[in-house]
Design an enzyme around this catalytic site. Structure first.
Site, mmCIF file in Angstrom:
data_model
loop_
_atom_site.group_PDB
_atom_site.id
_atom_site.type_symbol
_atom_site.label_atom_id
_atom_site.label_comp_id
_atom_site.label_asym_id
_atom_site.label_seq_id
_atom_site.Cartn_x
_atom_site.Cartn_y
_atom_site.Cartn_z
ATOM 1 N N GLU A 93 -105.112 13.057 60.253
ATOM 2 C CA GLU A 93 -103.691 13.240 60.558
ATOM 3 C C GLU A 93 -103.430 13.314 62.057
ATOM 4 O O GLU A 93 -102.326 13.019 62.499
ATOM 5 C CB GLU A 93 -103.135 14.481 59.853
ATOM 6 C CG GLU A 93 -103.658 15.790 60.392
ATOM 7 C CD GLU A 93 -103.027 16.995 59.683
ATOM 8 O OE1 GLU A 93 -103.574 17.404 58.659
ATOM 9 O OE2 GLU A 93 -102.021 17.523 60.170
ATOM 10 N N ASP A 149 -100.659 27.438 59.109
ATOM 11 C CA ASP A 149 -102.097 27.283 58.966
ATOM 12 C C ASP A 149 -102.773 27.934 60.153
ATOM 13 O O ASP A 149 -102.112 28.557 60.986
ATOM 14 C CB ASP A 149 -102.475 25.802 58.793
ATOM 15 C CG ASP A 149 -102.131 24.950 60.015
ATOM 16 O OD1 ASP A 149 -102.441 25.374 61.146
ATOM 17 O OD2 ASP A 149 -101.558 23.859 59.836
ATOM 18 N N LYS A 162 -104.890 22.128 47.699
ATOM 19 C CA LYS A 162 -105.546 22.336 49.003
ATOM 20 C C LYS A 162 -105.188 23.696 49.548
ATOM 21 O O LYS A 162 -104.032 24.125 49.460
ATOM 22 C CB LYS A 162 -105.139 21.236 49.984
ATOM 23 C CG LYS A 162 -105.960 21.255 51.266
ATOM 24 C CD LYS A 162 -105.790 19.975 52.063
ATOM 25 C CE LYS A 162 -104.494 19.948 52.824
ATOM 26 N NZ LYS A 162 -104.281 18.641 53.476
ATOM 27 N N ASP A 199 -108.852 23.132 54.314
ATOM 28 C CA ASP A 199 -108.336 22.481 55.528
ATOM 29 C C ASP A 199 -108.321 23.477 56.676
ATOM 30 O O ASP A 199 -107.625 24.486 56.625
ATOM 31 C CB ASP A 199 -106.903 21.991 55.234
ATOM 32 C CG ASP A 199 -106.266 21.268 56.413
ATOM 33 O OD1 ASP A 199 -106.883 21.197 57.488
ATOM 34 O OD2 ASP A 199 -105.138 20.764 56.241
ATOM 35 N N ASP A 227 -101.937 8.834 58.588
ATOM 36 C CA ASP A 227 -100.624 9.470 58.713
ATOM 37 C C ASP A 227 -99.653 8.359 59.094
ATOM 38 O O ASP A 227 -99.937 7.557 59.991
ATOM 39 C CB ASP A 227 -100.675 10.558 59.784
ATOM 40 C CG ASP A 227 -99.334 11.255 59.955
ATOM 41 O OD1 ASP A 227 -99.216 12.420 59.544
ATOM 42 O OD2 ASP A 227 -98.392 10.635 60.508
ATOM 43 N N GLY A 243 -96.421 15.518 54.023
ATOM 44 C CA GLY A 243 -95.758 16.810 54.202
ATOM 45 C C GLY A 243 -94.773 16.685 55.347
ATOM 46 O O GLY A 243 -94.168 15.631 55.549
ATOM 47 N N LYS A 286 -105.388 26.176 53.048
ATOM 48 C CA LYS A 286 -105.635 26.306 54.480
ATOM 49 C C LYS A 286 -106.667 27.403 54.704
ATOM 50 O O LYS A 286 -106.600 28.468 54.070
ATOM 51 C CB LYS A 286 -104.337 26.666 55.199
ATOM 52 C CG LYS A 286 -103.253 25.613 55.034
ATOM 53 C CD LYS A 286 -103.605 24.335 55.755
ATOM 54 C CE LYS A 286 -102.475 23.320 55.655
ATOM 55 N NZ LYS A 286 -102.788 22.102 56.421
ATOM 56 N N HIS A 289 -102.557 11.956 54.730
ATOM 57 C CA HIS A 289 -101.865 13.183 55.108
ATOM 58 C C HIS A 289 -100.377 12.983 54.878
ATOM 59 O O HIS A 289 -99.829 11.925 55.169
ATOM 60 C CB HIS A 289 -102.096 13.467 56.594
ATOM 61 C CG HIS A 289 -101.236 14.555 57.147
ATOM 62 N ND1 HIS A 289 -100.211 14.317 58.035
ATOM 63 C CD2 HIS A 289 -101.224 15.876 56.908
ATOM 64 C CE1 HIS A 289 -99.629 15.457 58.345
ATOM 65 N NE2 HIS A 289 -100.205 16.427 57.680
ATOM 66 N N GLU A 318 -111.334 19.593 55.532
ATOM 67 C CA GLU A 318 -110.424 18.731 56.312
ATOM 68 C C GLU A 318 -110.287 19.273 57.728
ATOM 69 O O GLU A 318 -110.181 20.491 57.926
ATOM 70 C CB GLU A 318 -109.072 18.720 55.606
ATOM 71 C CG GLU A 318 -107.996 17.933 56.311
ATOM 72 C CD GLU A 318 -106.743 17.768 55.436
ATOM 73 O OE1 GLU A 318 -106.871 17.825 54.189
ATOM 74 O OE2 GLU A 318 -105.652 17.614 55.997
#
Lengths: 447, 447
Positions: free
Chosen positions: A305, A28, A222, A252, A328, A357, A224, A355, A278
Site C-alpha cells: 500500500e 493502527d 485482519k 498488519d 493500491d 479502505g 492491526k 489494499h 502485512e
C-alpha cells in the site's frame, strides 16, 4: 453537433477531509488518528455528453492541501487536450506527466507528485470508461492485448518483464475470459474485512465485529498489531477464538518494526496461525522484507500500500520478498502503473490482494482485481480484496458487498465520483462541516 | 536581557527560480531544460542575537510551488518552539516531523514532503551553527559522539548499523581529528567539476572547459551521457584527449537506462577509462545497480542524488550495488539523515563523493564532507565533492574553490543564506526578474 473536437476545459480540485479520527476508525500502530481525506480532481470537457473524469489521491489529513497543490501543478498538461485522443490512448498523457523533467525532479515517481499524477491519470480512465459506457474493469478486460501493452510504461522493468512477455501473458489471459466475466457478474470477487481489527477498538468491539464478519460471509479478517506485544497476543487469541480455525486471520504492523523486531514479533504471534504479516517494516526495505520472509515462513509476507512505484514492486518480486502483492489504486501513477504491477505479479506467480479502505480505495481497486481475474491471473484462488465499511455513502456508485464478496460494478467508469453534497460539506476548511467545527473550536478556545 | 526564552516566531517561505534553462547550463539526458530553483525557508526568532536559520529544497522549476506548500505545512511544528532547546537537541524536531503520522502518509520519508522536512531541519542546523559561532562542519566535528548518535534516527537501519556501532565509529573518528582540522583549513577538500560536460554544450565548449578544468587544478571532471551513444563516444574521446590519461573522467547518465542498456552502453564507453558511471538507472533500483556493478567493473558505480532516504542507501550498501555513495544535502531529511548515511558508508567502507551544483548544494554539502573527513572517514583518498560554477554569487557565504579544492568555510552556520536582493529579484512569479519576463512573454503573445 459540436463543430470542433471536444477538449478538456477545466481541472477542478477539492480538499476533502472526513473527521474519522474522532471515532478511532482506521487507527493502527503507525497512524493513531487519521482523518481520511482526498485530494480530489474533476476533469470537465466541452463535449455534449456532459461526462466528467473523477479521480483522487488518498491522504489521512494534514498535508492534503499539499497534495491538492501537486494536482494543480499538472493542470497545464491537461487543459485543451482532445478528449477523443486522450480516451483512445491515455498513455500519451502518462508519458507527458511522468516525462515532465522539471516535475520529475520532485520524485522521481514517488510521493506527493507521483500520487498527483495517479489521481489525474485515474480521472482520465474514469472518463474513458464513461464514454465507452463500460465499468473500468470491463473496459480493461475487453481491450486488445496490444493496446493494453502500449498503455504500460516498461521503463526500468525490462530486466524482469518485457513488452513481449506482457503481451504473451495478456493473450493467454483471454482464454476463458467470457466465462470468467459471467462468473464474476454472478458471484462477485472475494473480500476480506479489516473492520474488526483497528487498534483503537476494545476487546468487546473486536469480538462483536469479528463474529459479525464471519456471519456476513467473510473468510478472512485482519487485525492491526505492532504497538504492544502483550496486547497483540491477547487480541489475536480473542479473534482466533471467535472466528475459529478455518477463517483466515491476517495481521498488519503498518511498518512499525525494524527487521529483527519484525521477525521476533511475528514468531511470537505464530501460535494464532496468522495468514500473512502485512507491512512488517519500511515499504522501501526490499532486502528487509526478503529477510523477514525467509525467517517467518510459513507465515506469508504482504506489502504494497505504500510501495511507491512499479520499480520497487519489481524488486520485491525479484528478491523473493513477498507472498502477496498489495496494490493500491491511488498510490502509484494510476491505472497504467497498476497494469504493470499486475503483469509483474503474474510473471512471478504471486497473488495480488489489494489494499483498500480509506476514502474510495475500495471503489477504485475492485476494478483492477476484477480485470486481473478475468484477463490476467484467471483465478481468485488465494486472492481477496480488502474491505472496510467506511465512507462509502459519500460515493455515487459505492461498492456493494454480498456474502463476503464485492459485487461487480456495472455503471460506466471507475466508481470514483463522490456525491456533490459530500464534496460541498467536507471541503476543508470552508465546507459546512469544517466551517462549523473550526468555529466551535475557536469559541472553545475563547471561553 | 529577554525575560522569556527565545522562540521561533516566523517561518517565511520563498519560491525562488533562476532562468538557467536559457543557457543550457545543467542540461543532461534526463533534464534538458532545468530552471534551477529553491523552495527557500527562513526561521526567525525573537532572540536578541538576531540570528536566523536558512534552508531550502532544490528543484528544477515547475512544481517549486508544491515544494513551498510542503514547507508551509510544517509551520505548526516550528512556531513557538524554544530556540535553546531546539539548538541543544535538534533531534526532537526531527522526531516530531518524521513522526507526524498524517504527513508521513504523503511519503513515507520520500519526495516532496521529505524534502520539505530536510529544508526545515537544515535551517535549524544553520541556526545552531550561527548560535554556536561555528561553521556547521566544525560544530559536527567537535560534537560529542554520544550527542551525534542521539541525533540520528536508526529506525529501519538496525539490521545494518546499530547505535552502538555508530558510537564506536565516531569515537574512532576522533583520533587525529585536530590534525585533520588543521590540514583541512590549510588545504581544503578535493573537488571535481561537472562544468565542462553538460549535454547541451558543443565540442568546442567542452574542449575549452575541460582544458580550463585541468589548468585550474581539478583532478576529475564529469561528462553527461545517455542521450546518443555515438555522441557520447565522440565527446568522451574529445574530453579524454584534452585531459590526458591521469585526470579522472566520470560519466553520468542521469537515470536514462534500463539495466541491460546501462551495461551495454557503459561497456561501449569503457575504452575511454571512465572512473565511474553515475545514475545508470532508476535510483529506486537497488538490485539493478547491483547487477550493473557486477557487469561493468572495473568501472565504478555511483548513485545517490535522487536516493530518497537512508533506508535505500542501506540496501545499496547491503547489496554491494555501489562503489561511491553520492549524498545530497537537500534531498533527504536534512543533516541527521545524512549523518546516518555517512555512518553507513563508513561501516561498509564505501567512499562518499557528494552530489552538488544546482542552487546552493555546493554551499551545503561541503560541510558534510568536511565533517566526514575530520571525524568519520578520516581520509580524502578517493573522495571528491562535485563542483559546478553556477549561481554562487547569490549566496552570502559562497563556496571558494582554490586549486581544485573547496576551501573550508569559517563563517558560522551552514552557508545556506541567499542574498536578500537575489531572493527579491528571483521570487516567482512576482519578483523583479520574473515580473518583467512574464510581462514580455505576454506582450509577445499579444503581438
Amino acid at each position: 453537433m459540436s463543430p470542433t473536437p471536444a477538449r478538456i476545459i477545466a481541472v477542478d480540485t477539492h480538499d476533502i477531509r472526513f473527521p474519522t479520527s474522532r471515532e478511532l476508525d482506521g487507527s493502527d500502530a503507525m497512524n493513531p488518528d487519521p482523518d481520511y481525506s482526498a485530494a480530489y480532481v474533476v476533469l470537465r470537457t466541452d463535449a455534449a455528453d456532459g461526462h466528467e473524469g473523477h479521480g483522487f489521491a488518498f491522504t489521512i489529513g494534514r498535508g492534503n492541501e499539499v497534495q491538492v497543490a501537486a494536482i494543480d501543478a499538472l493542470r497545464g498538461h491537461l487543459i485543451d487536450r482532445s478528449v477523443d485522443d486522450l480516451c483512445a490512448d491515455p498513455s500519451t498523457l502518462n508519458r507527458d506527466l511522468i516525462g515532465d523533467s522539471q516535475l520529475r525532479w520532485l520524485g522521481p515517481e514517488k510521493g506527493v507528485m507521483h500520487m498527483a499524477i495517479g489521481a489525474v491519470v485515474n480521472a482520465v480512465w474514469d472518463l474513458a470508461g464513461k464514454r465507452a459506457g463500460l465499468p473500468l474493469w470491463r473496459l480493461l478486460a475487453e481491450a486488445e492485448p496490444e493496446w493494453l501493452v502500449r498503455q504500460v510504461d516498461f521503463r526500468y522493468l525490462t530486466d524482469a518483464l518485457t513488452p513481449e512477455e506482457a503481451l504473451t501473458l495478456l493473450r493467454h489471459g483471454r482464454q476463458g475470459a467470457e466465462q470468467r466475466t459471467a462468473r464474476l457478474l454472478e458471484r462477485g470477487y472475494p473480500a476480506y474485512t479489516t473492520s474488526p481489527g483497528w487498534l483503537g477498538y476494545d476487546d468487546d468491539k473486536l469480538t462483536r465485529l469479528a463474529a459479525r464478519a464471519v456471519a456476513d460471509g467473510f473468510r478472512q479478517i485482519k487485525l492491526k498489531v505492532g504497538a504492544d506485544l502483550d496486547d497483540d497476543i491477547r487480541r489475536c487469541r480473542v479473534a482466533r477464538s471467535v472466528i475459529g480455525p478455518d477463517v483466515r486471520m491476517a495481521v498488519d504492523a503498518n511498518q512499525r518494526w525494524d527487521v529483527e523486531e519484525a521477525i521476533r514479533w511475528t514468531k511470537a504471534l505464530a501460535e494464532f496461525d496468522p495468514y500473512w504479516i502485512e507491512e512488517p517494516t519500511s515499504p522501501d526495505d526490499i532486502l528487509g522484507h526478503a529477510a523477514i520472509r525467509r525467517a517467518v515462513a510459513p507465515v506469508k509476507v504482504a506489502t504494497g500500500e505504500h510501495v511507491h512505484n512499479r520499480i520497487v514492486f519489481k524488486q520485491l518480486l525479484q528478491a523473493g520478498a513477498l507472498d502477496v502483492v498489495q496494490i493500491d489504486a491511488a498510490r502509484v501513477g494510476g491505472v497504467p502503473e497498476n497494469l504493470a504491477i499486475l503483469l509483474l505479479a503474474a510473471k512471478f506467480g504471486v497473488p495480488v490482494c489489494p489494499h483498500a479502505g480509506g476514502v474510495g480505495l475500495c471503489e477504485l481497486v475492485q476494478h483492477l482485481s476484477m480485470f486481473d481475474y478475468v484477463a490476467v491471473a484467471g483465478t481468485t484462488e488465494d486472492r481477496v480484496i480488502e474491505y472496510v465499511d467506511h465512507l462509502h455513502a459519500h460515493f455515487l456508485d459505492p461498492v456493494v458487498i454480498s456474502e463476503g464478496h464485492y459485487t461487480a460494478p456495472t455503471a460506466p467508469g471507475f466508481s470514483a465520483a463522490m456525491r456533490p453534497e459530500s464534496l460541498a460539506r467536507y471541503t476543508y476548511p470552508g465546507g459546512e462541516f469544517w466551517a462549523a467545527d473550526l468555529d466551535k473550536q475557536k469559541k472553545g478556545r475563547a471561553a
